[in-house]
Design an enzyme around this catalytic site. Structure first.
Site, PDB file in Angstrom:
ATOM      1  CB  SER A  41      11.305 -50.209 -11.306  1.00  0.00           C
ATOM      2  OG  SER A  41      12.430 -50.570 -12.061  1.00  0.00           O
ATOM      3  N   GLY A  68      17.257 -48.475 -13.117  1.00  0.00           N
ATOM      4  CA  GLY A  68      18.378 -47.611 -12.762  1.00  0.00           C
ATOM      5  C   GLY A  68      17.867 -46.195 -12.604  1.00  0.00           C
ATOM      6  N   PRO A  69      18.609 -45.347 -11.884  1.00  0.00           N
ATOM      7  CG  PRO A  69      19.920 -44.558 -10.141  1.00  0.00           C
ATOM      8  CD  PRO A  69      19.840 -45.657 -11.155  1.00  0.00           C
ATOM      9  N   GLY A 110      21.055 -44.397 -18.349  1.00  0.00           N
ATOM     10  CA  GLY A 110      21.202 -44.903 -19.716  1.00  0.00           C
ATOM     11  C   GLY A 110      20.161 -45.930 -20.108  1.00  0.00           C
ATOM     12  CE  LYS A 111      15.602 -45.853 -16.110  1.00  0.00           C
ATOM     13  NZ  LYS A 111      16.519 -44.776 -15.672  1.00  0.00           N
ATOM     14  CB  THR A 112      15.820 -43.840 -22.646  1.00  0.00           C
ATOM     15  OG1 THR A 112      14.903 -43.656 -21.559  1.00  0.00           O
ATOM     16  CG2 THR A 112      15.117 -43.527 -23.959  1.00  0.00           C
TER      17      THR A 112
END
Length: 181
Positions: A91, A17-18, A22-24
């Protein structure tokens, strides 16, 4: 280590995701939950790996693909040794994520979504502010390419779900796919 459950084989949870999606946050919460369940877990954070291994690497398409391939290799090694690898990496290219899926094998793609206005409001690294002022160009998901996943195993909307709800959605999918009992 004692007290940890050995998985016959690990798997990789790939969070894409950009910036600001909220990835981390999801990676940290998910790792904590899986460790509480007794599993061996490692977070492969794209920013941390980049800063540690090759801080001068740029952000061209070629540089990003090389960076992604290093992370893919690390995730593959961890997964085949019984570890749950949680990859937190923008990615932006579908082709690279598909390469990761094929190369690693046991794989859950999680699309971490948040609307652009939410990502701009969060702006954890100040990148959107710089892009809005014209100081940087090609910010992934703003004026740079981000190819949304077409068929991720899980999609979470971090503007509507709590991190705990996101964690449970990923764990439920891991169970459904037979990676967790």
């Amino acid at each position: 280590m004692t007290g940890l459950k050995n998985l016959e084989k690990g798997f990789t949870i790939w969070l894409t995701g950009p910036s600001g999606a909220g990835k981390t946050t999801l990676a940290v919460k998910l790792a904590k939950r899986l460790r509480e369940m007794g599993y061996r877990v490692e977070i492969l954070d794209g920013d941390t790996i980049r800063k540690t291994l090759y801080p001068d690497l740029g952000f061209s398409k070629e540089a990003r693909e090389m960076h992604n391939r290093v992370v893919i290799h690390m995730a593959k090694l961890l997964s085949r040794n019984g570890v749950i690898a949680i990859v937190s990496l923008i990615s932006p290219y579908r082709a690279v994520r598909e390469y990761a899926r094929k190369e690693i094998g046991d794989f859950i793609e999680v699309y971490v979504y948040a609307p652009l206005e939410v990502r701009i409001q969060r702006d954890p690294k100040g990148l959107y502010a710089k892009a809005l002022r014209g100081e940087i160009k090609g910010l992934t998901g703003y004026d740079g390419v981000y190819e949304e996943p077409e068929n991720p195993e899980v999609t979470v909307d971090s503007s509507k779900m709590t991190p705990e709800e996101e964690v449970e959605a990923v764990i439920a999918k891991a169970r459904e796919m037979g990676y967790l009992p």
